[in-house]
Enzyme design. Structure first.
Site, short mmCIF file in Angstrom:
data_model
loop_
_atom_site.label_atom_id
_atom_site.label_comp_id
_atom_site.label_asym_id
_atom_site.label_seq_id
_atom_site.Cartn_x
_atom_site.Cartn_y
_atom_site.Cartn_z
CG HIS A 119 115.63 47.50 -43.09
ND1 HIS A 119 114.80 46.73 -42.51
CD2 HIS A 119 116.78 47.79 -42.20
CE1 HIS A 119 115.59 46.54 -41.33
NE2 HIS A 119 116.52 47.57 -41.14
CG HIS A 193 115.70 50.90 -38.33
ND1 HIS A 193 116.94 51.19 -37.52
CD2 HIS A 193 115.92 49.48 -38.84
CE1 HIS A 193 117.82 50.04 -37.72
NE2 HIS A 193 116.98 49.37 -38.42
CD GLU A 329 114.74 47.34 -36.34
OE1 GLU A 329 114.26 47.16 -37.52
OE2 GLU A 329 115.66 46.90 -35.93
#
Length: 364
Positions: A119, A193, A329
């Protein structure tokens, strides 16, 4: 088109606290008689979404923290970060070995999970306070966030200017639009997210909620959740959600070689991409709440909250245990910078990164 008997959504601003000397605000988007969405300028976090059930009773259907301290504490590198509701960047998901080669040059990025980059690294987009402005339209209201990521941020090349817009309309659709530019070649992969629990945040696990994914294949992964080999057809596997299926129906019976563990954390290859198209639908049969996801992206990472624990206390004051929420996502594939056979995530000067994902809440 807005009907004459509908009332346009509104947006208001609240002070939510401070990170150091920087003020953090919460933006409240309200569709009268429909849903209410609360967004923070810290990390673009969707803190809560209140949605009515079939009886008209509202509940918050996304996971989050009640106050700013919860988000700040969880943003620390050693905090077991869960990224509740945040904008993820520069690169959503994982980059294997925390490195990639672009135009013959090797770039080493932040290795923040088992030697891989997850991420965007420990100081990704989710940890920053973004600049914000609100807007209203005839049938919608929203907030637009912007952030400048300097060259070398978490090891990524190029200075990236990013913009994320949240727009709530009269049909209870929350549209998230992404736009970005760079001054040097780089890779970019943005997503949201948010964790969902359509029965209500803190109400228990999501394993009985029904899921449909418009995807005929998925990315098999190794033990570090990095894709290996070609995408695999979903038929005959626990990854077949082409028809409505309880989320927890096949987890315990899965082949260990699929690295399913305690749940899903895999990328599905969507049947359509490039244009906004239906990607997924989740349905809580008891409350009647239904979530429909449409996106322009080629992949959808479905995560079933495998690493949530009761050390996480949510907005309701109740603990989040494993499976307390799921994430859908919309994004490009994991480790694409190292896979020439995957859709490219390279962004060059003069190009514009665009993405759009729509979350629509209804009752059935």
């Amino acid at each position: 088109m807005q009907r004459s008997d509908t009332v346009a959504p509104t947006v208001s601003t609240e002070h939510f606290g401070q990170v150091g000397d920087t003020d953090v605000h919460r933006y409240v988007l309200v569709n009268p008689g429909g849903i209410t969405v609360r967004v923070l300028d810290l990390g673009g976090v969707i803190q809560s979404i209140d949605a009515p059930d079939r009886e008209g009773s509202p509940a918050n259907v996304v996971l989050g923290f009640a106050d700013l301290d919860g988000y700040v504490a969880n943003n620390q590198p050693d905090a077991g970060r869960v990224f509740f509701g945040a904008v993820i960047g520069r690169y959503a998901n994982r980059i294997g070995g925390a490195s990639f080669t672009l135009d013959g040059e090797v770039h080493r990025v932040d290795a923040n999970e088992n030697g891989n980059c997850l991420h965007g690294g420990a100081g990704g987009f989710d940890t920053h306070v973004w600049q914000a402005s609100t807007f209203t339209e005839d049938d919608a209201a929203g907030v637009r966030l912007s952030h400048v990521s300097p060259a070398g941020d978490q090891g990524f090349p190029g200075r990236v200017t990013a913009e994320v817009t949240y727009r709530l309309d009269t049909r209870n659709r929350l549209t998230i639009s992404y736009r970005a530019e760079t001054d040097a070649p780089t890779v970019l992969n943005l997503t949201d997210h948010t964790y969902w629990n359509l029965a209500g945040e803190g109400s228990g696990d999501i394993y009985d909620q029904m899921l449909t994914l418009r995807a005929g294949s998925f990315c098999a992964v190794d033990e570090a959740l990095i894709p290996v080999g070609d995408p695999v057809p979903v038929g005959g596997t626990p990854f077949d959600f082409r028809e409505p299926t309880p989320i927890g129906a096949r987890i315990e019976t899965a082949d260990p070689q699929l690295h399913l563990g305690h749940g899903y954390d895999h990328n599905w290859v969507l049947d359509e991409s490039g244009e906004l198209a239906f990607a997924a639908r989740a349905h809580d049969l008891k409350s009647g709440r239904m979530l429909t996801v449409s996106t322009t992206e080629p992949g959808l990472q479905f995560y079933s909250g495998n690493f949530l624990s009761d050390a996480l206390i949510g907005t309701s004051g109740r603990p989040y245990r494993r499976g307390a929420g799921f994430a859908l996502e919309a994004q490009h594939f994991p480790d694409s910078p190292n896979r020439q056979d995957f859709p490219s995530t390279v962004l060059r000067p003069g190009q514009i990164y665009r993405q759009e994902t729509v979350y629509e809440l209804t009752v059935h």
